[in-house]
Design a protein around this motif. Structure first.
Motif, PDB file in Angstrom:
ATOM      1  N   ARG A   1      34.045  36.389 -14.325  1.00 53.42           N
ATOM      2  CA  ARG A   1      32.797  36.800 -13.688  1.00 53.42           C
ATOM      3  C   ARG A   1      32.613  38.310 -13.798  1.00 53.42           C
ATOM      4  O   ARG A   1      33.552  39.086 -13.775  1.00 53.42           O
ATOM      5  N   ARG A   2      31.338  38.702 -13.904  1.00 55.66           N
ATOM      6  CA  ARG A   2      30.901  40.098 -13.885  1.00 55.66           C
ATOM      7  C   ARG A   2      31.513  40.923 -15.024  1.00 55.66           C
ATOM      8  O   ARG A   2      31.835  42.094 -14.857  1.00 55.66           O
ATOM      9  N   THR A   3      31.666  40.298 -16.188  1.00 57.26           N
ATOM     10  CA  THR A   3      32.165  41.039 -17.350  1.00 57.26           C
ATOM     11  C   THR A   3      31.071  41.283 -18.380  1.00 57.26           C
ATOM     12  O   THR A   3      31.365  41.711 -19.498  1.00 57.26           O
ATOM     13  N   GLY A   4      29.810  40.987 -18.022  1.00 57.45           N
ATOM     14  CA  GLY A   4      28.700  41.401 -18.871  1.00 57.45           C
ATOM     15  C   GLY A   4      28.137  40.347 -19.798  1.00 57.45           C
ATOM     16  O   GLY A   4      27.444  40.693 -20.760  1.00 57.45           O
ATOM     17  N   LYS A   5      28.368  39.069 -19.531  1.00 57.97           N
ATOM     18  CA  LYS A   5      27.826  38.011 -20.403  1.00 57.97           C
ATOM     19  C   LYS A   5      26.300  38.034 -20.408  1.00 57.97           C
ATOM     20  O   LYS A   5      25.672  37.998 -21.475  1.00 57.97           O
ATOM     21  N   SER A   6      25.711  38.058 -19.216  1.00 59.55           N
ATOM     22  CA  SER A   6      24.245  38.026 -19.124  1.00 59.55           C
ATOM     23  C   SER A   6      23.633  39.266 -19.757  1.00 59.55           C
ATOM     24  O   SER A   6      22.605  39.183 -20.438  1.00 59.55           O
TER      25      SER A   6
END
Length: 373
Positions: free
Chosen positions: A42-47
């Motif tokens: 989570r929150r590693t920049g996928k989006s």
């Protein structure tokens, strides 16, 4: 000048850090109409990566159209279908053509059309009746097929693991897959962060999406990519941080995009009012941990005694050799089977992840536990 570091929203443009190789790889998948499974913690920049790729398409390859469908929080097939319908106007910007296509394509179910106040474009919301779901899905996927007959498409389902939680997940996955397979001019990006659910969806032979997408794990951003990006953004505000200190920041937050953005946000504010000191990094880190104290305290209080002991075990042993008698004795756990059960539960809660060894996924939570427990 406004603070250029963004940590709470999707990041694109100059505020987006590098990922050049990942952008190129995704573009190759898109050009070849190959489906891809994009996953990471989570929150590693996928989006942000997906949004940046779609922005690149809009600027440099306008003949390819893309949709970003955020499935986070959806609880049913109807909500997924509705979210896709509400994005379809992106695929045809001519309102008259868009409405004509809808009229000629949608069969035997009703829908509402409203005007998006931000874009002034028509937005569709289907009206579901009992037993309409399969029909509405078929109409939707047929529409996508018609759009893709004219131009190449990329459709990104963000947080796709939510589908696995739907009441009729197995049936819906089979229906969705039957249409996806027919879309030869569409690249589907299935993105998510709950790896145990995604692994089950795409690697279990009894699941509909078994081997239906190329696996693409999103790795950490290299330190050498962070440094020039950080220098440039601090420089835009006439602020200067030495390269050794930039490296220390990246190292201290283990190359994690969101926490590095967050730290730099606070560092920007600090340097606007005070000079750099030897305690600057630790001062900001402590402030970040203190801001999360109540959240972490609540999380900790809701864990069982053995789960708390298991987290201590992971910290003490750096996530390795967790089942030896000596390790168990240090945290007063009686049997290895207790650790096995707790590791499974903590992984399902997304507190722990396994990547060669067990690690606490949230770096700040790990630091908080080290300081407070």
């Amino acid at each position: 000048m406004e603070n250029p570091f963004i940590y709470s929203n999707i990041v694109t443009g100059p505020c987006f850090c590098n990922r050049k190789k990942e952008q190129e790889d995704l573009m190759e998948f898109i050009r070849s109409s190959q489906n891809v499974l994009l996953y990471s913690h989570r929150r590693t920049g996928k989006s942000s990566l997906i949004k940046q790729v779609l922005l690149n398409l809009k600027q440099h390859s306008p003949e390819i159209r893309g949709l970003h469908i955020d499935l986070y929080g959806t609880t049913s097939e109807q909500e997924l279908i509705t979210r896709v319908f509400q994005q379809l106007n992106v695929l045809e910007t001519n309102t008259d053509k868009f409405l004509k296509l809808l009229k000629n394509s949608i069969d035997k179910f009703s829908f509402q059309i409203s005007i998006d106040s931000g874009t002034n474009a028509p937005t569709i919301t289907p009206t579901f009746k009992p037993a309409d779901e399969k029909l509405v899905l078929k109409n939707l996927m047929d529409l996508i097929k018609k759009f893709s007959d004219k131009r190449k498409l990329v459709i990104a389902f963000d947080e796709f693991q939510e589908v696995a939680k739907y009441t009729n997940a197995d049936s819906f996955e089979k229906q969705l897959r039957s249409f996806v397979q027919q879309h030869s001019n569409v690249c589907y990006i299935f993105s998510g962060s709950q790896q145990h659910l995604l692994t089950s969806m795409f690697q279990s032979q009894n699941r509909a999406f078994y081997q239906q997408a190329a696996s693409y794990p999103l790795k950490k951003i290299n330190t050498e990519d962070y440094i020039p990006w950080m220098k440039k953004l601090f420089g835009s505000g006439n602020l200067s941080v030495t390269e050794p200190n930039l490296r220390k920041i990246v190292e201290q937050f283990e190359n994690h995009p969101m926490y590095i953005q967050l730290f730099c946000f606070f560092l920007w504010q600090e340097l606007r009012h005070n000079l750099w000191s030897k305690d600057t990094i630790n001062k900001i880190e402590r402030s970040m941990i203190n801001q999360k104290h109540l959240e972490y305290q609540t999380l900790w209080d809701n864990l069982s005694i053995n789960q708390k002991k298991t987290l201590k075990l992971v910290l003490i042993n750096d996530g390795q050799n967790l089942f030896s008698a000596k390790a168990l004795n240090i945290v007063n756990i009686k049997t290895a089977s207790i650790v096995t059960r707790c590791l499974k539960t903590l992984s399902e809660k997304e507190i722990l992840v396994k990547n060669g060894k067990y690690i606490i996924q949230d770096i700040l939570l790990q630091k908080w536990i080290s300081l407070n427990i």
